[in-house]
Design a protein around this motif. Structure first.
Motif, short mmCIF file in Angstrom:
data_model
loop_
_atom_site.label_atom_id
_atom_site.label_comp_id
_atom_site.label_asym_id
_atom_site.label_seq_id
_atom_site.Cartn_x
_atom_site.Cartn_y
_atom_site.Cartn_z
N ILE A 797 0.84 -1.20 0.00
CA ILE A 797 0.00 0.00 0.00
C ILE A 797 0.87 1.25 0.00
CG2 ILE A 797 -1.94 -1.13 1.16
CD1 ILE A 797 -0.95 0.08 3.78
N TYR A 798 0.27 2.35 -0.50
CA TYR A 798 0.91 3.65 -0.39
C TYR A 798 0.70 4.18 1.02
CZ TYR A 798 2.24 4.63 -5.22
OH TYR A 798 2.84 4.62 -6.45
N THR A 799 1.74 4.76 1.59
CA THR A 799 1.63 5.36 2.91
C THR A 799 1.85 6.86 2.80
OG1 THR A 799 3.98 5.02 3.39
CG2 THR A 799 2.44 3.27 4.02
N ALA A 800 1.44 7.55 3.84
CA ALA A 800 1.60 9.00 3.87
C ALA A 800 2.51 9.39 5.01
CB ALA A 800 0.24 9.67 4.02
N GLU A 801 2.93 10.64 5.00
CA GLU A 801 3.68 11.20 6.11
C GLU A 801 2.83 12.30 6.74
OE1 GLU A 801 7.56 12.44 5.01
OE2 GLU A 801 8.32 10.39 4.86
N VAL A 802 2.75 12.27 8.04
CA VAL A 802 1.98 13.25 8.79
C VAL A 802 2.96 14.13 9.55
CG1 VAL A 802 0.21 13.60 10.55
CG2 VAL A 802 0.07 11.62 9.02
N GLU A 803 2.83 15.45 9.36
CA GLU A 803 3.75 16.37 10.02
C GLU A 803 2.99 17.54 10.61
OE1 GLU A 803 6.48 18.03 7.27
OE2 GLU A 803 4.94 18.97 6.03
N GLY A 804 3.60 18.14 11.56
CA GLY A 804 3.01 19.30 12.21
C GLY A 804 3.91 19.79 13.31
N THR A 805 3.37 20.68 14.14
CA THR A 805 4.13 21.28 15.25
C THR A 805 3.26 21.29 16.49
OG1 THR A 805 5.31 22.69 13.68
CG2 THR A 805 5.43 23.29 16.01
N VAL A 806 3.89 20.99 17.62
CA VAL A 806 3.22 21.04 18.91
C VAL A 806 3.61 22.35 19.59
CG1 VAL A 806 2.87 19.90 21.13
CG2 VAL A 806 3.30 18.53 19.09
N TYR A 807 2.60 23.21 19.84
CA TYR A 807 2.82 24.51 20.45
C TYR A 807 2.30 24.53 21.87
CZ TYR A 807 3.58 26.21 15.67
OH TYR A 807 4.06 26.39 14.40
N LEU A 808 2.98 25.32 22.68
CA LEU A 808 2.51 25.62 24.02
C LEU A 808 2.10 27.09 24.05
CD1 LEU A 808 2.16 24.50 26.91
CD2 LEU A 808 4.43 25.41 27.43
N VAL A 809 0.86 27.35 24.41
CA VAL A 809 0.29 28.70 24.39
C VAL A 809 0.21 29.20 25.83
CG1 VAL A 809 -1.66 30.12 23.69
CG2 VAL A 809 -1.02 28.10 22.33
N ASP A 810 0.79 30.40 26.09
CA ASP A 810 0.74 30.94 27.44
C ASP A 810 -0.53 31.76 27.64
OD1 ASP A 810 1.17 33.33 26.13
OD2 ASP A 810 3.28 33.49 26.72
N ALA A 811 -0.68 32.35 28.81
CA ALA A 811 -1.89 33.09 29.16
C ALA A 811 -2.08 34.31 28.29
CB ALA A 811 -1.84 33.47 30.64
N ALA A 812 -0.96 34.83 27.73
CA ALA A 812 -1.06 36.03 26.89
C ALA A 812 -1.35 35.67 25.43
CB ALA A 812 0.22 36.85 26.99
N GLY A 813 -1.49 34.41 25.13
CA GLY A 813 -1.79 34.00 23.76
C GLY A 813 -0.56 33.79 22.91
N ARG A 814 0.63 33.94 23.52
CA ARG A 814 1.85 33.69 22.76
C ARG A 814 2.12 32.18 22.72
NH1 ARG A 814 3.31 38.01 26.17
NH2 ARG A 814 4.28 36.49 27.59
N ARG A 815 2.62 31.73 21.61
CA ARG A 815 2.89 30.29 21.46
C ARG A 815 4.34 30.05 21.07
NH1 ARG A 815 -0.03 28.14 15.88
NH2 ARG A 815 1.32 29.29 14.42
N ARG A 816 4.83 28.92 21.51
CA ARG A 816 6.19 28.50 21.18
C ARG A 816 6.20 26.97 21.05
NH1 ARG A 816 8.84 26.31 25.60
NH2 ARG A 816 7.83 26.67 27.63
N GLY A 817 7.06 26.46 20.16
CA GLY A 817 7.18 25.01 19.99
C GLY A 817 7.81 24.36 21.19
N ILE A 818 7.33 23.18 21.56
CA ILE A 818 7.88 22.45 22.70
C ILE A 818 8.41 21.10 22.23
CG2 ILE A 818 6.45 23.59 24.44
CD1 ILE A 818 4.64 21.13 24.41
N GLY A 819 9.53 20.71 22.78
CA GLY A 819 10.13 19.44 22.42
C GLY A 819 9.73 18.30 23.34
N ASP A 820 10.03 17.08 22.89
CA ASP A 820 9.77 15.85 23.66
C ASP A 820 8.31 15.60 23.92
OD1 ASP A 820 12.43 15.11 23.78
OD2 ASP A 820 12.79 16.23 25.63
N ALA A 821 7.44 16.22 23.14
CA ALA A 821 6.02 15.88 23.24
C ALA A 821 5.79 14.53 22.55
CB ALA A 821 5.16 16.96 22.60
N ARG A 822 5.17 13.59 23.27
CA ARG A 822 4.94 12.25 22.72
C ARG A 822 3.59 12.21 22.01
NH1 ARG A 822 6.72 10.44 27.83
NH2 ARG A 822 4.66 9.52 28.26
N LEU A 823 3.63 11.84 20.73
CA LEU A 823 2.41 11.76 19.93
C LEU A 823 2.15 10.30 19.57
CD1 LEU A 823 4.09 14.54 18.77
CD2 LEU A 823 1.76 14.92 17.94
#
Length: 899
Positions: A797-823
């Motif tokens: 079968i053909y397979t796909a690749e799924v990609e994206g970014t995990v962000y952490l959003v603070d109380a002020a609405g600012r976001r930053r990427g976080i590492g070691d998030a297990r998906l």
């Protein structure tokens, strides 16, 4: 003078026939060249020239006693053995990658600072940063791998590769301990008691693909046609004989037939058996049989009552596990053997037996003694046209332990010329360490015994490192025999002791009635080997027996066997000393088997030392492989008692689809023999419907026709618009990769699979040309049958690749990427299909995601531990066309702690 004239005319005819056959084989003959017939073109030279299939060998790769692969393809090239670098790296988990198309290899050896590089085209190798020029003849690009001379690999990899041609083994001995060896040691430490090696990592993991028995199928046929002419002092004799071994499905069972026909017999002779084998004991309803045979059967021996006899018409049924010993402490190995073939038997790597093909087309090694501990039998078959194949059986003696409540049976009925022979044997498990045996034999009258019925009752107990057994046998008229024994190990040696006591009323085929019967018998046996780093292991076996007769006199016998490897030759010498009524005799037999470089040698010497020193027979055969599939052979058979010496020689050639040989022999009795032999194995691929020929036997094994294709609609069936997958490779069992790959039509033929034993077949993902292709099933399990080709599909079968970014959003609405998030990617049942971790900037990528609905989520355990909130999961619909799924982002918050 007339006799000499006839002999001269016969020689002339024989020479003419020989020249004609040599011409057909592609060899020029002086007479042929004189008549203007073209000579065959010279083929590629073996050695420092090209490598072809004429010098291919299939080896069993062994590391620390563990079989890494039983089908490693290698080549002989002069005094070198060319080994596949990529396959060895895979088996030994070395970080070396081979690119056959570019003719290069790169990686490191054990440690990352020991770099390795190889370039075939430039004849350069780089080991640990040192680049050097190499002899181009040491490396060859063949198929999808780079084959390297074993001596060069030893120098580059710091690993010794010992090729034992008599047993077709490649013994791998690293000079520096490999991570693979550490893993094998851990697996052995965790293996259950009594196991022969590490637990099967994929046992039961593959789905079973069944192949229902058919009323009729196209068979596999191993056929031999031979013709010879004999010229001597009398009139010339001409003989032509044909033999065929045929296997297939017939009447819903496995059918095997052996047919012989010759000019001097008005009708052909036929031996046929119908059988079924089921390792899961699902036959005969409540009997749960594993084996059933009808037709020509061989009744197994019964201790102290019945010796292994000749075959005859009958029926046999058993539920004993397939591949286990035929008796508790003895094992018989029988099978079919085409004309001109021979078989050499090795027991725990010691040469113990040799047999040529019998007149009935069978071989038999009956009642082979078993030792406490591992017992490995290896059969090496050699054909008259250079064919070689290997079969092996191995088990521990304590594998015959019957668990509490288990009942194993063996039933047999055979119709003999003097009446019916019936045998019933039962093994009953009483406790974890105690089992009982019950046996009944009804035997017709024979040459040495009248018709009789026998009954047996025995007990067997298993302690730690010790097996005790006791058996009582009753014969007609009140005859009794008791048999007690013990088996254990002392140090590295297996020890066995046995005591048999009988009264004068007991008689059987084993203990015949007479004026001075055996009253009791004592036997003591010792087997083992002497290990040393300086020389090859020396295997030893010693057995002493003493018979005390009713008159009070005794008989004494001592037999000893020593086996080892000397200069690459397997050598075994057996000596037997006997004393009977003050008469002494000593006789022996020495066997030598050698296959080194491209020369094979077998020798057997039978001799007597007492009452007089004498040579009884001397047999010597040798063969030598030439280029282009040619092989020459010669032999000498000397018999002083018959006062004759026979010389023989021959030339054979394998054409791939069949093989041909010419032979000639001369006897000191003034007899000249000239012969011609043809061999062809025939089979049919049910997928294509095409018949094919083979120079190697097929009938005793099973086969699988595999097909790999791109399953666009994922229905598991190849539709007309779905493309084949070429150049796909397959793994067989836990061993190496099968040599053949799929062709342009996506199909490949996997043959010579051992029957009645499960075989796991898996598609090798690394051989798929498109990185987005993935097998929809990891592998399948089949149960091969002789002469049957099973059809198995491998959807890709053909397979796909799924990609994206995990962000952490603070109380002020600012976001930053976080590492070691297990998906985690899970299916509808909640089963985790794939996992990954985000990089320091929050980016993640999942490779080879199968099409269909799925859910992508943050690992629940991590989400709870870190008090993550927000959209912790999102549904996905992975496309079947291999398109990427990008932008699958997560925006998470950390839940505030309440004071």
């Amino acid at each position: 003078m007339q006799q000499d004239g006839r002999l001269s005319q016969g020689c002339a005819r024989a020479l003419a026939l020989l020249c004609l056959v040599l011409y057909l084989l592609g060899w020029a003959c002086p007479a042929a060249q004189a008549q203007g017939l073209p000579a065959a073109p010279a083929g590629p030279a073996v050695g420092h020239g090209r490598i072809d299939d004429s010098n291919v060998i299939v080896l069993e790769a062994v590391l620390d006693g563990h079989v890494l692969s039983d089908s490693l393809t290698a080549y002989q090239d002069g005094d070198q053995f060319l080994l596949p670098l990529g396959e060895l790296a895979r088996l030994l988990t070395l970080a070396i990658t081979v690119n056959a198309q570019e003719g290069s290899a790169s990686g490191f050896i054990i440690r990352e600072d020991r770099l390795f590089g190889l370039h075939v085209g430039r004849a350069l190798v780089n080991v640990n940063g040192r680049e050097q020029q190499i002899d181009p003849s040491l490396v060859h690009v063949l198929g999808d791998d780079i084959y390297v001379a074993h001596k060069a690999l030893q120098q580059w990899l710091s690993i010794d590769f010992e090729v034992d041609l008599p047993t077709l083994q490649l013994r791998i001995k690293p000079r520096v301990r490999l991570p693979m060896q550490e893993r094998l040691q851990r697996e052995r430490a965790g293996a259950p008691p009594g196991s022969l090696g590490p637990p099967a990592s994929r046992d039961g993991a593959y789905p079973m693909v069944s192949s229902p028995y058919a009323m009729a199928r196209a068979p596999f046929i191993d056929q031999t046609l031979g013709s010879d002419a004999r010229f001597g002092r009398d009139a010339a004799q001409y003989k032509t004989a044909y033999a065929a071994y045929i296997t297939t499905d017939m009447l819903g069972m496995e059918a095997a037939a052996y047919v012989t026909a010759s000019r001097d017999k008005p009708l052909p002779e036929l031996r046929m058996t119908l059988a079924r084998h089921d390792p899961d004991e699902q036959m005969l309803g409540p009997l749960h049989a594993r084996a059933l045979e009808l037709g020509h059967v061989v009744v197994p021996s019964v201790p102290n009552v019945l010796m292994s006899g000749q075959g005859g018409m009958g029926v046999m049924a058993s539920n004993h596990p397939l591949g286990q010993p035929t008796n508790f402490d003895r094992h018989s190995i029988r099978g079919d053997l085409p004309p001109g073939w021979d078989v050499t038997l090795y027991y725990n790597d010691a040469l113990v037996g040799y047999q040529p093909a019998g007149a009935d087309g069978r071989y038999a090694f009956d009642d082979l003694p078993l030792s406490f501990g591992p017992n490995e039998f290896r059969l090496v078959f050699n054909g008259p046209l250079g064919q070689v194949r290997v079969e092996k059986q191995h088990f521990l003696l304590d594998q015959s332990v019957v668990k509490p409540g288990e009942v194993f049976y063996a039933l047999a009925h055979q119709q003999t010329p003097s009446g019916a022979l019936d045998v019933a044997q039962l093994d009953l498990g009483l406790t974890q360490a105690l089992s009982a045996q019950i046996g009944v034999v009804r035997q017709p009258a024979g040459e040495r015994t009248p018709a009789a019925s026998y009954s047996q009752l025995g007990l067997r107990t298993y302690w730690d490192g010790l097996i005790l057994n006791a058996q009582l046998t009753q014969s007609p008229g009140g005859g009794l025999l008791t048999d007690t024994g013990i088996k254990t190990r002392v140090g590295g040696y297996a020890l066995a002791a046995e005591h048999i006591q009988r009264n004068q009323g007991f008689y059987s085929e084993v203990f015949a009635a007479g004026q001075d019967n055996i009253r009791f018998r004592d036997k003591l046996g010792l087997t083992g080997s002497v290990q040393s780093d300086e020389w090859a292991p020396i295997s030893m076996a010693l057995e002493a027996a003493r018979d005390v007769l009713a008159s009070g006199s005794d008989k004494l016998g001592v037999a000893a066997r020593v086996s080892t490897l000397l200069g690459g030759s397997a050598v075994s010498n057996s000596v037997r000393w006997q004393r009977d009524a003050q008469k002494y005799s000593t006789e022996g037999s020495m066997q030598v088997s050698r296959r080194v470089i491209d020369i094979g040698l077998n020798a057997q010497l039978d001799y007597a030392l007492r009452p007089e020193v004498a040579l009884r027979t001397l047999a010597l055969t040798a063969d030598h492989s030439l280029a282009n599939g040619y092989r020459i052979n010669g032999g000498v058979l000397h018999s002083p008692t018959a006062r004759s010496t026979q010389f023989s020689g021959g030339l054979s050639k394998s054409f791939g689809g069949f093989a041909m040989a010419v032979s000639a022999g001369y006897s000191t009795r003034h007899e000249l023999i000239v012969g011609l032999q043809l061999f062809m194995a025939l089979g049919r691929d049910p997928r294509s419907g095409n018949w094919f020929g083979d120079a190697q036997p097929l009938a005793g094994t099973g086969a699988v026709s595999v097909q790999a294709f791109v399953d666009k609609n994922m229905n598991g069936v190849r539709d007309p618009d779905e493309e084949p997958v070429p150049n796909a490779g397959f793994f067989i069992g836990s061993g190496g990769r099968y040599p053949a790959r799929t062709g342009r039509d996506g199909t490949a033929f996997i043959n010579r699979l051992s029957p009645a034993q499960y075989a796991d077949i898996a598609l090798d993902p690394s051989t798929l040309e498109d990185p987005q292709w993935k097998p929809s099933v990891q592998g399948v399990r089949v149960l091969p049958r002789p002469g049957v080709v099973q059809v198995v599909d491998f959807p890709v079968i053909y397979t796909a690749e799924v990609e994206g970014t995990v962000y952490l959003v603070d109380a002020a609405g600012r976001r930053r990427g976080i590492g070691d998030a297990r998906l985690e990617l899970v299916n509808a049942q909640g089963e985790v299909l794939a996992t990954t971790k985000s990089s320091p900037d929050g980016y993640y990528l999942l490779h080879q995601v199968a099409p269909g609905p799925a859910t992508l989520r943050i690992a629940p355990e991590q989400a709870r531990k870190l008090r993550l909130t927000g959209a912790l999961s999102r549904p996905l619909q992975v496309p079947a066309d291999g398109e990427f799924l990008s932008g699958q982002d997560f925006e998470l918050q950390i839940q505030a702690q309440h004071q």
